[in-house]
Design a protein around this motif. Structure first.
Motif, PDB file in Angstrom:
ATOM      1  N   ARG A   8      79.632  -5.813  45.484  1.00  0.00           N
ATOM      2  CA  ARG A   8      78.394  -5.593  44.236  1.00  0.00           C
ATOM      3  C   ARG A   8      78.524  -6.745  43.243  1.00  0.00           C
ATOM      4  N   ILE A   9      78.017  -7.688  43.205  1.00  0.00           N
ATOM      5  CA  ILE A   9      78.107  -9.035  41.924  1.00  0.00           C
ATOM      6  C   ILE A   9      77.362  -8.698  41.035  1.00  0.00           C
ATOM      7  N   LEU A  23      71.316 -20.598  42.692  1.00  0.00           N
ATOM      8  CA  LEU A  23      70.517 -20.377  43.882  1.00  0.00           C
ATOM      9  C   LEU A  23      71.472 -20.606  45.303  1.00  0.00           C
ATOM     10  N   ASP A  24      71.901 -21.677  45.207  1.00  0.00           N
ATOM     11  CA  ASP A  24      72.988 -22.065  46.370  1.00  0.00           C
ATOM     12  C   ASP A  24      74.105 -21.156  46.635  1.00  0.00           C
ATOM     13  N   GLU A  25      74.760 -20.779  45.400  1.00  0.00           N
ATOM     14  CA  GLU A  25      75.926 -19.725  45.355  1.00  0.00           C
ATOM     15  C   GLU A  25      75.346 -18.528  45.824  1.00  0.00           C
ATOM     16  N   ILE A  26      74.214 -17.860  45.474  1.00  0.00           N
ATOM     17  CA  ILE A  26      73.939 -16.649  45.845  1.00  0.00           C
ATOM     18  C   ILE A  26      73.585 -16.478  47.350  1.00  0.00           C
ATOM     19  N   GLY A  27      72.747 -17.572  47.772  1.00  0.00           N
ATOM     20  CA  GLY A  27      72.551 -17.518  49.257  1.00  0.00           C
ATOM     21  C   GLY A  27      73.902 -17.950  50.149  1.00  0.00           C
ATOM     22  N   ARG A  28      75.027 -18.616  49.576  1.00  0.00           N
ATOM     23  CA  ARG A  28      76.138 -18.831  50.275  1.00  0.00           C
ATOM     24  C   ARG A  28      76.793 -17.372  50.352  1.00  0.00           C
ATOM     25  N   ARG A  29      76.787 -16.667  49.282  1.00  0.00           N
ATOM     26  CA  ARG A  29      77.519 -15.392  49.278  1.00  0.00           C
ATOM     27  C   ARG A  29      76.759 -14.458  50.017  1.00  0.00           C
ATOM     28  N   ARG A  31      75.052 -15.103  53.038  1.00  0.00           N
ATOM     29  CA  ARG A  31      75.202 -15.405  54.180  1.00  0.00           C
ATOM     30  C   ARG A  31      76.712 -15.186  54.812  1.00  0.00           C
ATOM     31  N   ALA A  32      77.514 -15.031  53.886  1.00  0.00           N
ATOM     32  CA  ALA A  32      79.071 -14.787  54.165  1.00  0.00           C
ATOM     33  C   ALA A  32      79.209 -13.295  54.481  1.00  0.00           C
ATOM     34  N   ALA A  33      78.795 -12.335  53.755  1.00  0.00           N
ATOM     35  CA  ALA A  33      78.973 -10.913  53.745  1.00  0.00           C
ATOM     36  C   ALA A  33      78.012 -10.250  53.062  1.00  0.00           C
ATOM     37  N   PRO A  34      77.851  -8.978  53.577  1.00  0.00           N
ATOM     38  CA  PRO A  34      76.791  -8.140  52.808  1.00  0.00           C
ATOM     39  C   PRO A  34      77.074  -7.830  51.143  1.00  0.00           C
ATOM     40  N   GLU A  62      66.186 -13.124  45.066  1.00  0.00           N
ATOM     41  CA  GLU A  62      66.036 -12.308  46.102  1.00  0.00           C
ATOM     42  C   GLU A  62      65.815 -13.155  47.259  1.00  0.00           C
ATOM     43  N   ARG A  63      65.058 -14.114  47.364  1.00  0.00           N
ATOM     44  CA  ARG A  63      64.754 -15.129  48.562  1.00  0.00           C
ATOM     45  C   ARG A  63      66.137 -15.378  49.021  1.00  0.00           C
ATOM     46  N   GLU A  64      66.910 -15.809  48.072  1.00  0.00           N
ATOM     47  CA  GLU A  64      68.527 -16.684  48.612  1.00  0.00           C
ATOM     48  C   GLU A  64      69.339 -15.328  49.152  1.00  0.00           C
ATOM     49  N   ALA A  65      69.326 -13.984  48.208  1.00  0.00           N
ATOM     50  CA  ALA A  65      70.160 -13.039  48.784  1.00  0.00           C
ATOM     51  C   ALA A  65      69.471 -11.987  49.812  1.00  0.00           C
ATOM     52  N   HIS A  66      68.286 -12.357  50.271  1.00  0.00           N
ATOM     53  CA  HIS A  66      67.733 -11.748  51.453  1.00  0.00           C
ATOM     54  C   HIS A  66      67.684 -10.084  51.147  1.00  0.00           C
ATOM     55  N   GLY A  67      67.236  -9.683  49.833  1.00  0.00           N
ATOM     56  CA  GLY A  67      67.369  -8.306  49.565  1.00  0.00           C
ATOM     57  C   GLY A  67      67.086  -8.386  47.865  1.00  0.00           C
ATOM     58  N   LYS A  68      67.078  -7.318  47.517  1.00  0.00           N
ATOM     59  CA  LYS A  68      66.485  -6.640  45.986  1.00  0.00           C
ATOM     60  C   LYS A  68      67.537  -7.155  45.291  1.00  0.00           C
ATOM     61  N   VAL A  69      67.330  -7.733  43.878  1.00  0.00           N
ATOM     62  CA  VAL A  69      68.187  -7.975  43.065  1.00  0.00           C
ATOM     63  C   VAL A  69      67.724  -7.214  41.727  1.00  0.00           C
ATOM     64  N   HIS A  70      68.812  -6.510  41.283  1.00  0.00           N
ATOM     65  CA  HIS A  70      68.489  -5.728  40.050  1.00  0.00           C
ATOM     66  C   HIS A  70      68.535  -6.363  38.769  1.00  0.00           C
ATOM     67  N   GLY A  71      67.610  -6.435  37.835  1.00  0.00           N
ATOM     68  CA  GLY A  71      67.511  -7.171  36.530  1.00  0.00           C
ATOM     69  C   GLY A  71      67.866  -6.297  35.493  1.00  0.00           C
ATOM     70  N   VAL A  72      68.873  -6.959  34.577  1.00  0.00           N
ATOM     71  CA  VAL A  72      69.294  -6.142  33.279  1.00  0.00           C
ATOM     72  C   VAL A  72      69.046  -7.087  32.055  1.00  0.00           C
ATOM     73  N   ALA A  73      68.506  -6.853  31.163  1.00  0.00           N
ATOM     74  CA  ALA A  73      68.622  -7.340  29.721  1.00  0.00           C
ATOM     75  C   ALA A  73      69.593  -7.014  28.979  1.00  0.00           C
TER      76      ALA A  73
END
Length: 143
Positions: A8-9, A23-29, A31-34, A62-73
């Motif tokens: 959980r990041i 976005l590149d960092e999110i995609g890299r993470r 792809r490396a692990a759930p 979400e496109r880079e994470a291949h899943g939902k991203v929770h948003g927090v203000a």
């Protein structure tokens, strides 16, 4: 065999929330692990600004994470917003994406080191500073 819990990041960004380097960092993470990501927008001068940033950035993340991203203000104080998010949710690590050095209020406040004091691993995703040549190239290409 039980499936491993995703890492959980907490991603802390504002105007950098939809930049290629983050976005590149999110995609890299991803792809490396759930992973499960949450985007925290602290320091927004108005709630509407945070909502707009979340609305704009979440689909890209979400496109880079291949899943939902929770948003927090997060509120007006960046450190307090991160501290509250860490206290309220079970994060394993934090990614901080400030503006380039000369413009970053977060860097001037030594926010990355303060956040590291919360006891979670912190990754700084630095935005590339434009050199004078980049700025000139940009202005020439805009004409």
């Amino acid at each position: 065999m039980a499936r491993a819990r995703p890492t959980r990041i907490l991603v802390m960004a504002h105007r950098t929330a939809s930049t290629p380097v983050l976005l590149d960092e999110i995609g890299r993470r991803a792809r490396a692990a759930p992973c499960a990501f949450a985007l925290l927008i602290p320091d927004a001068p108005k709630r509407k600004v945070a909502d707009w940033t979340l609305e704009d950035a979440i689909p890209l993340l979400e496109r880079e994470a291949h899943g939902k991203v929770h948003g927090v203000a997060g509120g007006p104080d960046a450190f307090e917003a991160v501290q509250r998010a860490v206290r309220e949710e079970d994060f394993d690590e934090i990614i901080v994406a400030p503006l380039a050095t000369q413009r970053s209020r977060w860097r001037r406040r030594d926010l990355v080191h303060r956040i590291a004091g919360l006891g979670l691993p912190v990754t700084l995703v630095a935005q590339k500073q434009k050199s004078i040549i980049d700025v000139l190239d940009d202005s020439i290409s805009m004409k």
